[in-house]
Design a protein around this motif. Structure first.
Motif, mmCIF file in Angstrom:
data_model
loop_
_atom_site.group_PDB
_atom_site.id
_atom_site.type_symbol
_atom_site.label_atom_id
_atom_site.label_comp_id
_atom_site.label_asym_id
_atom_site.label_seq_id
_atom_site.Cartn_x
_atom_site.Cartn_y
_atom_site.Cartn_z
ATOM 1 N N TYR A 151 0.942 63.426 14.623
ATOM 2 C CA TYR A 151 0.286 64.339 13.676
ATOM 3 C C TYR A 151 -0.774 65.230 14.323
ATOM 4 O O TYR A 151 -1.383 66.051 13.652
ATOM 5 N N ASP A 152 -1.020 64.988 15.635
ATOM 6 C CA ASP A 152 -2.012 65.779 16.351
ATOM 7 C C ASP A 152 -3.393 65.698 15.689
ATOM 8 O O ASP A 152 -4.066 66.703 15.491
ATOM 9 N N ARG A 153 -3.793 64.490 15.337
ATOM 10 C CA ARG A 153 -5.094 64.277 14.696
ATOM 11 C C ARG A 153 -5.743 63.014 15.242
ATOM 12 O O ARG A 153 -5.060 62.152 15.797
ATOM 13 N N SER A 154 -7.052 62.869 15.020
ATOM 14 C CA SER A 154 -7.739 61.617 15.322
ATOM 15 C C SER A 154 -7.224 60.527 14.389
ATOM 16 O O SER A 154 -6.628 60.814 13.350
ATOM 17 N N CYS A 155 -7.473 59.286 14.766
ATOM 18 C CA CYS A 155 -6.896 58.183 13.984
ATOM 19 C C CYS A 155 -7.796 56.950 14.068
ATOM 20 O O CYS A 155 -8.347 56.662 15.135
ATOM 21 N N VAL A 156 -7.946 56.247 12.958
ATOM 22 C CA VAL A 156 -8.680 54.973 12.976
ATOM 23 C C VAL A 156 -7.714 53.843 12.606
ATOM 24 O O VAL A 156 -6.810 54.039 11.803
ATOM 25 N N GLY A 157 -7.906 52.674 13.181
ATOM 26 C CA GLY A 157 -7.107 51.494 12.834
ATOM 27 C C GLY A 157 -7.766 50.784 11.662
ATOM 28 O O GLY A 157 -8.966 50.507 11.721
ATOM 29 N N VAL A 158 -6.995 50.516 10.619
ATOM 30 C CA VAL A 158 -7.566 49.860 9.431
ATOM 31 C C VAL A 158 -6.702 48.679 9.004
ATOM 32 O O VAL A 158 -5.525 48.586 9.366
ATOM 33 N N VAL A 172 -12.647 53.484 4.113
ATOM 34 C CA VAL A 172 -12.081 54.837 4.207
ATOM 35 C C VAL A 172 -11.354 55.220 2.919
ATOM 36 O O VAL A 172 -10.770 54.380 2.239
ATOM 37 N N LYS A 173 -11.410 56.514 2.605
ATOM 38 C CA LYS A 173 -10.675 57.043 1.447
ATOM 39 C C LYS A 173 -9.348 57.579 1.972
ATOM 40 O O LYS A 173 -9.349 58.442 2.869
ATOM 41 N N VAL A 174 -8.247 57.062 1.463
ATOM 42 C CA VAL A 174 -6.945 57.387 2.068
ATOM 43 C C VAL A 174 -5.944 57.932 1.058
ATOM 44 O O VAL A 174 -6.023 57.629 -0.130
ATOM 45 N N SER A 175 -4.991 58.755 1.553
ATOM 46 C CA SER A 175 -3.805 59.103 0.770
ATOM 47 C C SER A 175 -2.592 58.954 1.689
ATOM 48 O O SER A 175 -2.643 59.346 2.857
ATOM 49 N N PRO A 176 -1.493 58.341 1.145
ATOM 50 C CA PRO A 176 -0.384 57.976 2.037
ATOM 51 C C PRO A 176 0.366 59.174 2.622
ATOM 52 O O PRO A 176 0.575 60.180 1.942
ATOM 53 N N GLU A 179 4.949 55.217 5.843
ATOM 54 C CA GLU A 179 4.670 53.792 5.849
ATOM 55 C C GLU A 179 3.559 53.460 6.848
ATOM 56 O O GLU A 179 3.632 53.851 8.012
ATOM 57 N N ARG A 180 2.513 52.797 6.391
ATOM 58 C CA ARG A 180 1.375 52.343 7.190
ATOM 59 C C ARG A 180 0.491 53.465 7.738
ATOM 60 O O ARG A 180 -0.420 53.221 8.515
ATOM 61 N N THR A 181 0.791 54.729 7.409
ATOM 62 C CA THR A 181 -0.016 55.849 7.919
ATOM 63 C C THR A 181 -0.594 56.651 6.752
ATOM 64 O O THR A 181 0.125 56.973 5.800
ATOM 65 N N PHE A 182 -1.888 56.972 6.830
ATOM 66 C CA PHE A 182 -2.586 57.659 5.744
ATOM 67 C C PHE A 182 -3.370 58.846 6.292
ATOM 68 O O PHE A 182 -3.789 58.848 7.453
ATOM 69 N N ALA A 183 -3.613 59.823 5.417
ATOM 70 C CA ALA A 183 -4.614 60.854 5.723
ATOM 71 C C ALA A 183 -5.950 60.324 5.214
ATOM 72 O O ALA A 183 -6.012 59.678 4.169
ATOM 73 N N VAL A 184 -7.006 60.573 5.974
ATOM 74 C CA VAL A 184 -8.340 60.092 5.584
ATOM 75 C C VAL A 184 -9.189 61.295 5.193
ATOM 76 O O VAL A 184 -9.320 62.244 5.970
ATOM 77 N N SER A 185 -9.782 61.252 3.992
ATOM 78 C CA SER A 185 -10.594 62.399 3.563
ATOM 79 C C SER A 185 -12.085 62.067 3.518
ATOM 80 O O SER A 185 -12.922 62.957 3.395
ATOM 81 N N LEU A 236 -15.171 64.757 10.692
ATOM 82 C CA LEU A 236 -13.763 65.082 10.993
ATOM 83 C C LEU A 236 -12.875 64.817 9.775
ATOM 84 O O LEU A 236 -11.948 65.575 9.491
ATOM 85 N N ALA A 237 -13.182 63.736 9.053
ATOM 86 C CA ALA A 237 -12.387 63.402 7.854
ATOM 87 C C ALA A 237 -12.519 64.516 6.814
ATOM 88 O O ALA A 237 -11.529 64.926 6.193
ATOM 89 N N HIS A 238 -13.735 65.040 6.646
ATOM 90 C CA HIS A 238 -13.947 66.125 5.673
ATOM 91 C C HIS A 238 -13.186 67.387 6.073
ATOM 92 O O HIS A 238 -12.881 68.228 5.248
ATOM 93 N N GLN A 239 -12.892 67.510 7.388
ATOM 94 C CA GLN A 239 -12.129 68.687 7.861
ATOM 95 C C GLN A 239 -10.619 68.404 7.892
ATOM 96 O O GLN A 239 -9.856 69.148 8.515
ATOM 97 N N ASP A 240 -10.189 67.279 7.269
ATOM 98 C CA ASP A 240 -8.765 66.880 7.255
ATOM 99 C C ASP A 240 -8.194 66.701 8.656
ATOM 100 O O ASP A 240 -7.055 67.079 8.931
#
Ligand code: UTP
Length: 289
Positions: A151-158, A172-176, A179-185, A236-240
């Motif tokens: 996805y060419d983005r930073s990522c956190v393990g949760v 974290v606030k997430v939207s799917p 599977e197992r991968t979310f966008a964090v806002s 970074l999360a606020h910038q999607d």
């Protein structure tokens, strides 16, 4: 993006493991027969990472020594025919290209990561906390790198934790996405129940882009008076620009006594030299309880 470098922040004071950690870095405490930090380096190497920076401090030079050659010891092992021990001692010095930088003041995890700026340059990088150990089929940091590169983005393990426990972590606030991968806002460090954004908590593994450095540079101290990495990641999360991966595997927080003991028992049960013996010993103990 291609992730080739890793940073291991290991400059915390380890106050939850005192008095042992007064002179022994918590990352050097032995888990069965290897220090905690070696498991973390091995995870990074298994994920294909070659260059690793450890962020240390003035009390932690035992780590630099451990990953170095020790000719006098090696000669002695060679002469006494201790081939297995010799191989292990040499292996620890040849695991990866390991670099060190000191965090001169213990100002928090965000500040420790900022010390990696020169090492990282303009590349994305993995972060593995120096006291969080993972047991997994596929290295947990590899699971994150795969998502970050896709996805060419930073990522956190949760992972999902109990509501009563969330105040120990960052939520974290997430939207799917898949599977197992979310966008964090959004995210929150050590939230109260009212502030929590979901049950997903960040657990010791990250892939970051160098976008984080200018943010860390201007960050004010947050929770506990420390420069908090989560406060920087929130921008970074606020910038999607942030993902979360609900990773497969078991995480042990070896920075606290119970987590350290859980890891010791689980790893000793799997170790060829101690597994059968420990199983019998635990059965005997359990029967007497
Ligand atoms: P922890 O809060 O788990 O470590 O920090 P700590 O500060 O050693 O813990 P206690 O509460 O005193 O027992 C998470 C990670 O961030 C690193 C730690 O080494 C650990 O890997 N860290 C923390 C730094 O490198 N520098 C800091 O200033 C703070």
């Amino acid at each position: 993006m291609k992730v080739r470098k890793a940073v291991i922040p290991a400059a915390g004071l380890g106050t939850r493991m005192l008095p042992a950690t007064k002179t022994v870095p918590k990352e050097m405490l032995p888990l069965v027969d290897k220090p905690v930090i070696q498991y973390i380096i091995e995870e990074a190497v298994a994920a294909g990472i070659e260059d690793i920076l450890i962020v240390t401090n003035r009390a932690k030079s035992a780590m630099d020594d451990y990953f170095d050659y020790y000719p006098e010891l090696e000669d002695r092992l060679q002469r006494s025919g201790k081939e297995k021990e010799l191989a292990e001692v040499k292996r620890s010095a040849d695991l990866a290209n390991i670099f060190y930088v000191r965090q001169k003041e213990t100002k928090g995890l965000g500040h420790a990561i900022w010390r990696a700026k020169r090492f990282v340059g303009d590349e994305p990088f993995a972060v593995l906390l120096g006291d969080d150990i993972m047991k997994a089929q596929k290295p947990v940091i590899r699971q994150l790198i795969d998502a970050a590169e896709k996805y060419d983005r930073s990522c956190v393990g949760v992972q999902s934790v109990a509501t009563e426990a969330i105040s120990k972590y960052s939520s974290v606030k997430v939207s799917p996405l898949e599977e197992r991968t979310f966008a964090v806002s959004d995210m929150n460090e050590k939230p109260t129940r009212e502030q929590m954004l979901s049950n997903y908590a960040i657990l010791g593994r990250y892939v970051l882009t160098p976008d984080i450095f200018p943010i860390l540079e201007t960050l004010e101290p947050g929770y506990g008076g420390e420069i908090q990495l989560t406060d920087g990641l929130k921008v970074l999360a606020h910038q999607d620009k942030m993902l979360a991966v609900d990773f497969e595997g078991r995480r042990y927080d070896t920075g606290n006594l119970k987590g350290f003991l859980e890891a010791t028992v689980d790893f000793a049960l799997e170790h060829p030299e101690t597994g059968d013996w420990l199983r019998a010993f635990l059965k005997e103990k359990a029967a007497a309880l």
